[in-house]
Design an enzyme around this catalytic site. Structure first.
Site, short mmCIF file in Angstrom:
data_model
loop_
_atom_site.label_atom_id
_atom_site.label_comp_id
_atom_site.label_asym_id
_atom_site.label_seq_id
_atom_site.Cartn_x
_atom_site.Cartn_y
_atom_site.Cartn_z
N ASN A 140 0.80 -1.24 0.00
CA ASN A 140 0.00 0.00 0.00
C ASN A 140 0.83 1.28 0.00
O ASN A 140 0.36 2.32 -0.47
CB ASN A 140 -1.01 0.00 1.14
CG ASN A 140 -0.37 -0.11 2.50
OD1 ASN A 140 0.79 -0.54 2.62
ND2 ASN A 140 -1.10 0.26 3.53
N LYS A 163 12.63 -6.66 0.75
CA LYS A 163 11.78 -7.37 -0.22
C LYS A 163 10.43 -6.65 -0.30
O LYS A 163 9.65 -6.69 0.64
CB LYS A 163 11.54 -8.83 0.22
CG LYS A 163 10.87 -9.63 -0.90
CD LYS A 163 10.24 -10.90 -0.44
CE LYS A 163 8.87 -10.70 0.16
NZ LYS A 163 7.89 -10.09 -0.76
N GLY A 215 2.73 -5.89 7.01
CA GLY A 215 1.80 -6.72 6.25
C GLY A 215 0.66 -7.18 7.13
O GLY A 215 0.35 -6.56 8.15
N VAL A 217 -1.83 -9.68 9.53
CA VAL A 217 -1.65 -10.39 10.80
C VAL A 217 -1.23 -11.85 10.57
O VAL A 217 -0.27 -12.31 11.20
CB VAL A 217 -2.94 -10.30 11.67
CG1 VAL A 217 -2.82 -11.16 12.92
CG2 VAL A 217 -3.21 -8.85 12.04
N GLU A 234 4.49 -4.48 11.81
CA GLU A 234 3.48 -3.45 11.56
C GLU A 234 2.34 -4.14 10.83
O GLU A 234 2.44 -4.41 9.63
CB GLU A 234 4.06 -2.33 10.70
CG GLU A 234 5.15 -1.51 11.38
CD GLU A 234 4.64 -0.66 12.54
OE1 GLU A 234 3.42 -0.59 12.76
OE2 GLU A 234 5.49 -0.09 13.24
N CYS A 268 -3.40 0.82 6.66
CA CYS A 268 -3.51 -0.04 7.85
C CYS A 268 -4.19 0.65 9.02
O CYS A 268 -4.93 0.04 9.77
CB CYS A 268 -2.12 -0.48 8.28
SG CYS A 268 -1.03 0.91 8.53
N GLU A 448 7.67 2.22 14.35
CA GLU A 448 8.47 2.84 13.30
C GLU A 448 8.41 4.35 13.52
O GLU A 448 7.44 4.87 14.09
CB GLU A 448 7.91 2.48 11.92
CG GLU A 448 8.10 1.00 11.64
CD GLU A 448 7.91 0.59 10.19
OE1 GLU A 448 6.84 0.86 9.64
OE2 GLU A 448 8.85 0.00 9.63
N1 LIG Z 1 0.81 -1.39 10.44
C1 LIG Z 1 1.34 -0.91 9.32
O1 LIG Z 1 2.19 -0.04 9.33
C2 LIG Z 1 0.88 -1.44 7.98
C3 LIG Z 1 1.20 -0.73 6.84
C4 LIG Z 1 0.77 -1.21 5.62
C5 LIG Z 1 0.01 -2.38 5.54
N2 LIG Z 1 -0.29 -3.05 6.67
C6 LIG Z 1 -1.11 -4.28 6.59
O2 LIG Z 1 -0.69 -5.07 5.50
C7 LIG Z 1 -1.78 -5.82 4.98
C8 LIG Z 1 -1.84 -5.65 3.48
O3 LIG Z 1 -0.60 -5.91 2.92
P1 LIG Z 1 -0.25 -7.26 2.15
O4 LIG Z 1 -1.48 -7.84 1.56
O5 LIG Z 1 0.91 -6.97 1.28
O6 LIG Z 1 0.20 -8.21 3.37
P2 LIG Z 1 0.84 -9.68 3.29
O7 LIG Z 1 0.99 -10.14 4.70
O8 LIG Z 1 0.11 -10.53 2.35
O9 LIG Z 1 2.28 -9.46 2.64
C9 LIG Z 1 3.21 -8.59 3.21
C10 LIG Z 1 4.60 -8.96 2.73
O10 LIG Z 1 4.97 -10.21 3.30
C11 LIG Z 1 5.48 -11.06 2.30
N3 LIG Z 1 5.25 -12.44 2.76
C12 LIG Z 1 4.17 -13.22 2.53
N4 LIG Z 1 4.32 -14.40 3.15
C13 LIG Z 1 5.51 -14.36 3.79
C14 LIG Z 1 6.20 -15.29 4.60
N5 LIG Z 1 5.69 -16.49 4.89
N6 LIG Z 1 7.40 -14.93 5.11
C15 LIG Z 1 7.92 -13.69 4.84
N7 LIG Z 1 7.31 -12.79 4.06
C16 LIG Z 1 6.11 -13.12 3.53
C17 LIG Z 1 4.72 -10.63 1.07
O11 LIG Z 1 5.37 -11.08 -0.11
C18 LIG Z 1 4.74 -9.13 1.24
O12 LIG Z 1 5.99 -8.59 0.84
C19 LIG Z 1 -3.00 -5.27 5.67
O13 LIG Z 1 -3.41 -6.15 6.70
C20 LIG Z 1 -2.53 -3.96 6.27
O14 LIG Z 1 -3.25 -3.54 7.38
C21 LIG Z 1 0.14 -2.62 7.89
O1 LIG Z 2 -0.65 1.76 5.97
C1 LIG Z 2 -0.36 2.10 7.09
C2 LIG Z 2 0.30 3.32 7.52
C3 LIG Z 2 1.54 3.52 6.78
C4 LIG Z 2 1.81 4.54 5.96
N1 LIG Z 2 3.02 4.30 5.49
C5 LIG Z 2 3.47 3.16 5.99
N2 LIG Z 2 2.55 2.71 6.82
#
Ligand SMILES: NC(=O)c1ccc[n+]([C@@H]2O[C@H](COP(=O)([O-])OP(=O)(O)OC[C@H]3O[C@@H](n4cnc5c(N)ncnc54)[C@H](O)[C@@H]3O)[C@@H](O)[C@H]2O)c1
Ligand SMILES: O=CCc1c[nH]cn1
Length: 474
Positions: A140, A163, A215, A217, A234, A268, A448
């Site tokens: 995102n 990555k 990413g 949960v 995060e 997020c 962060e």
């Molecule tokens: N808290 C925060 O700062 C924050 C910021 C942005 C997004 N998010 C969260 O991220 C989610 C959306 O992002 P997404 O769909 O890319 O998440 P995701 O968990 O599907 O993927 C995140 C990353 O993890 C990698 N990945 C997947 N499986 C893995 C494994 N087994 N080991 C290591 N790496 C692995 C993916 O390739 C990707 O780079 C939402 O739940 C969102 O709330 C949180």
């Molecule tokens: O998506 C969640 C908040 C954020 C913004 N930039 C990185 N994380």
């Protein structure tokens, strides 16, 4: 090394989100590539980790300067990478630059403590880098996440292998180019491409000293089990916004829109559970719906566009299925929630939808319980402060929360009781890099940004110094 990568069988197909066409193919990195990146990073770390904070800061400031000079190019690339509007992409590039500037400023402040002990002996502490860190990004905020992770890592003297998500693989590579151009040792910040298997191999590599993950949960849970190494997680959220009847309604409406529709709702920290005190509910809903309907959707490269395309076709379908489920469970679709077809025929295959406001929501509905990660706001009503707090906290997640009120005592009383890592009073979704960001409960571990992040990218060594004789018991 292109030669090596051509041997790989697994391919990532990257689509242009706003036109739905294939943008490029990439090879997924495997064990050999990761070993090579780790070896390069170790060599770079041996140089970088020994430099003074001031020396590291100089190079980082140069990287920030290059980002500023390439702002428009990076922002346009991010639009193609992610689908968000150019206006938001520029702000993301600015946040990345500011983060690098901020941590460059902190690099020379890393210091320890001196502790006097009996007989003139003393101890001191040193803050030392961890080594080679792994950064794993979500899709995102691709460029910004790469900067939010690498800036503190590098400031503290570490190397980082990053990555990006395979859904948005492009702009992290620009950051690697920029660090190299600024003069960091070769391989200090490297990018490996791939999905979950590449991520797993990277995190489990014995020479990776720390993992910083952004990413979902479920993936965060896996990452936390990869070994005895520090992790920053995060993760997701289902954050509440509490709107009291004594608020400035205009600001509360603006705040609710900021809490739900930035980056096509793919944020997020989004405040997707909007609790509104009963007596102002009709007025609030009328205004929110009016403004949501007037959000300009379409070509994200146009200056007037405020909402671009979602990140992928499967994700769009998933978000739309949440809207359908909400209807089945009794929510009212007050506006939006449908596929949007831009007038430009070149964009007909992009992943657009109209931003949606759901009314008549209850706490048990799927749209109120689960993170949708799309432009869908759920509006709920409440009567008392106590009730609103109880319902707001009734979730396993705790990333963010907001409160809108003109009563200063209420504002601080409410945030004291909100179980969330980032709380906003009379605003929402601002992320200045000077302040820590991160979650309570299942929304994450660690923070962060802000000074505290130095603690997550360094380790403390204690040194005891004896000035007398050893007082041996033997
Ligand atoms: N808290 C925060 O700062 C924050 C910021 C942005 C997004 N998010 C969260 O991220 C989610 C959306 O992002 P997404 O769909 O890319 O998440 P995701 O968990 O599907 O993927 C995140 C990353 O993890 C990698 N990945 C997947 N499986 C893995 C494994 N087994 N080991 C290591 N790496 C692995 C993916 O390739 C990707 O780079 C939402 O739940 C969102 O709330 C949180
Ligand atoms: O998506 C969640 C908040 C954020 C913004 N930039 C990185 N994380």
């Amino acid at each position: 090394s292109p030669g090596r990568l051509q041997d790989k069988k697994l391919k990532i197909t990257k689509f242009n989100c706003f036109a739905g066409r294939v943008l490029c193919h990439l090879d997924e990195c495997g064990v050999e590539d990761i070993n090579e990146a780790v070896e390069q990073a170790k060599t770079a770390f041996n140089i970088w980790g020994k430099m003074s904070g001031m020396e590291r800061a100089r190079t980082m400031i140069e990287a920030a300067r290059i980002i500023e000079s390439r702002r428009e190019e990076i922002a346009q690339m991010e639009v193609i990478n992610n689908g968000k509007s150019i206006t938001e992409a520029r702000l993301d590039v600015d946040s990345a630059r500011l983060c690098i500037e901020y941590f460059a400023g902190l690099a020379s402040t890393l210091s320890g403590q001196h502790v006097q002990l009996p007989g003139g002996s003393f101890a001191y502490t040193r803050r030392e880098p961890l080594g080679v860190c792994a950064g794993i990004g979500a899709w995102n905020y691709p460029f910004q996440i790469a900067a939010w992770k690498s800036a503190p890592a590098l400031a503290c003297g570490n190397a980082m292998i990053f990555k990006p998500s395979p859904v948005t693989p492009v702009t992290a590579v620009l950051l690697a180019e920029i660090y190299a151009q600024a003069g960091v040792p070769q391989g200090l910040f490297n990018v490996v491409q791939g999905g979950q298997e590449t991520g797993r191999i990277l995190c489990q590599h014995p020479d990776i000293a720390k993992v910083s993950f952004t990413g979902s949960v479920p993936t965060g849970k896996k990452v936390s089990l990869y070994g005895i190494k520090p992790v920053t997680l995060e993760l997701g959220g289902k954050s509440p916004v509490l709107i009291f009847s004594d608020c400035d309604l205009e600001n509360a409406v603006r705040g609710a829109l900021m809490a739900n529709f930035l980056s096509q709702g793919q944020v997020c920290s989004n405040g997707t559970r909007v609790f509104v005190q009963k007596d102002i509910l009709p007025e609030f809903v009328k205004e929110v719906v009016k403004r949501t309907k007037s959000i300009e959707i379409g070509d994200p490269l146009l200056e007037t566009t405020r909402m671009g395309a979602l990140v992928s076709r499967p994700h769009l379908d998933n978000v739309l299925s949440y809207v359908n489920q909400a209807k089945k469970e009794g929510a009212d679709v007050l506006c939006g929630g449908e596929v949007f077809l831009p007038s430009d025929p070149k964009l007909k295959d992009g992943y657009y939808m109209s931003p949606c406001v759901l009314g008549n929501c209850t706490d048990e509905m799927t749209c109120v319980k689960e993170e949708i990660f799309g432009p869908v706001m759920s509006v709920l009503s409440f009567e008392t402060e106590e009730e609103a707090l109880h319902r707001a906290n009734d979730t396993t997640l705790g990333l963010a929360a907001g409160v809108f009120t003109s009563d200063v005592r209420r504002a601080h009383r409410v945030v004291e009781h909100l179980k969330a890592g980032s709380c906003f009073i009379n605003n929402y979704n601002i992320t200045p890099v000077e302040v820590p960001f991160g979650g309570f409960k299942m929304s994450g571990i660690g923070r962060e940004n802000g000074q505290v992040t130095v603690e997550y990218y360094s380790q403390l060594k204690t040194v005891f110094v004896e000035m007398g004789d050893v007082d041996s018991l033997f």
